[in-house]
Design a protein around this motif. Sequence first.
Motif, PDB file in Angstrom:
ATOM      1  N   THR A  43       0.780  -1.153   0.007  1.00 10.96           N
ATOM      2  CA  THR A  43       0.048  -0.037   0.126  1.00 10.96           C
ATOM      3  C   THR A  43       0.905   1.121  -0.011  1.00 10.96           C
ATOM      4  N   ALA A  44       1.754   1.190   0.871  1.00 15.69           N
ATOM      5  CA  ALA A  44       2.697   2.425   0.966  1.00 15.69           C
ATOM      6  C   ALA A  44       3.222   2.998  -0.369  1.00 15.69           C
ATOM      7  N   ASN A  45       4.013   2.000  -1.005  1.00 12.77           N
ATOM      8  CA  ASN A  45       4.603   2.106  -2.348  1.00 12.77           C
ATOM      9  C   ASN A  45       3.498   2.601  -3.462  1.00 12.77           C
ATOM     10  N   VAL A  46       2.505   2.061  -3.273  1.00 12.85           N
ATOM     11  CA  VAL A  46       1.167   2.331  -4.357  1.00 12.85           C
ATOM     12  C   VAL A  46       1.019   3.697  -4.121  1.00 12.85           C
ATOM     13  N   GLU A  47       0.645   4.138  -2.999  1.00 11.73           N
ATOM     14  CA  GLU A  47       0.228   5.426  -2.744  1.00 11.73           C
ATOM     15  C   GLU A  47       1.467   6.434  -2.933  1.00 11.73           C
ATOM     16  N   ARG A  48       2.834   6.144  -2.773  1.00 15.55           N
ATOM     17  CA  ARG A  48       3.770   6.936  -3.144  1.00 15.55           C
ATOM     18  C   ARG A  48       3.914   7.319  -4.548  1.00 15.55           C
ATOM     19  N   ILE A  49       3.904   6.001  -5.569  1.00  9.71           N
ATOM     20  CA  ILE A  49       4.066   6.135  -6.945  1.00  9.71           C
ATOM     21  C   ILE A  49       2.844   6.861  -7.381  1.00  9.71           C
ATOM     22  N   ALA A  50       1.709   6.654  -6.989  1.00 12.80           N
ATOM     23  CA  ALA A  50       0.421   7.414  -7.422  1.00 12.80           C
ATOM     24  C   ALA A  50       0.675   9.020  -7.202  1.00 12.80           C
ATOM     25  N   ASP A  51       1.127   9.228  -6.146  1.00 11.89           N
ATOM     26  CA  ASP A  51       1.284  10.787  -5.774  1.00 11.89           C
ATOM     27  C   ASP A  51       2.129  11.266  -6.608  1.00 11.89           C
ATOM     28  N   GLU A  52       3.241  10.619  -6.987  1.00 12.44           N
ATOM     29  CA  GLU A  52       4.403  10.948  -7.891  1.00 12.44           C
ATOM     30  C   GLU A  52       4.032  11.113  -9.253  1.00 12.44           C
ATOM     31  N   THR A  53       3.327  10.334  -9.778  1.00 12.50           N
ATOM     32  CA  THR A  53       2.912  10.261 -11.231  1.00 12.50           C
ATOM     33  C   THR A  53       1.668  10.575 -11.708  1.00 12.50           C
ATOM     34  N   GLY A  54       0.753  10.742 -10.727  1.00 11.60           N
ATOM     35  CA  GLY A  54      -0.687  11.014 -11.111  1.00 11.60           C
ATOM     36  C   GLY A  54      -1.288   9.752 -11.689  1.00 11.60           C
TER      37      GLY A  54
END
Length: 239
Positions: A43-54
């Motif tokens: 979850t943490a990695n998914v949220e981080r990449i979603a925030d970074e890339t849109g």
Amino acid sequence: MRTNDDLKGLRVAVTGGTSGLGLALVRQLTAKGACVAFIARTTANVERIADETGAHGIVGDVGKKEDIYAIALQITARIGGLDVLINNASSLGPVPLALLADTDCEDMESALAVNLVGAFRLTKALFGALAASARAGRGALVINISSDAAVNPYPGWGAYGTSKAALAHLTAIWDEEAKADGIRLLALDPGDMDTPLHALALPDSDPSNLKAPELAAAEIIEKMLDGLLVNAFAIGAHV
């Protein structure tokens, strides 16, 4: 006709999208205007990449049967359908790598569950969405990430190589069967890359001798565009 610099509106799903090749694909596809959904387990990695890339992050494990339909439903809901599915998530099986005689059955099952059966289940679950995209003239393509271990009998890579060889043959058969639905399937070998998976398999390897995942991602996107173009011509020829 789409160009490499403008993928605006193209709807793409990428499994294993928070590291290595998958992450490079998510970054490049979103930068070129594609509407991207990516899947990973943490979850943490998914949220981080979603925030970074849109891009639209989805938490799930393609190696688990019970996760597949939830993943598929979230993909189509988040990005409004699907034009391209990239089955990139991979499992080595045993870590550290082991000879087949020393490989636990559970480790072989793990490699097959992610690399072969997971890709099969997710493609099957999204087949209707891909067919709808083909009927709408948007193109429909599945890219299954393979490996030279699918062809070369490297000692120690038995579980991984076996699963990738099966995936390549599944891709070839399904590509023939899906022509009537306007869907194309490709198995692509990105080469040996400097990724966490490769480091896990061969921790002593020299990263300078490996391909950057960013370069491999750019090459796959080029082949993706070629595949969509070929498919568009094939569909047009039957109209």
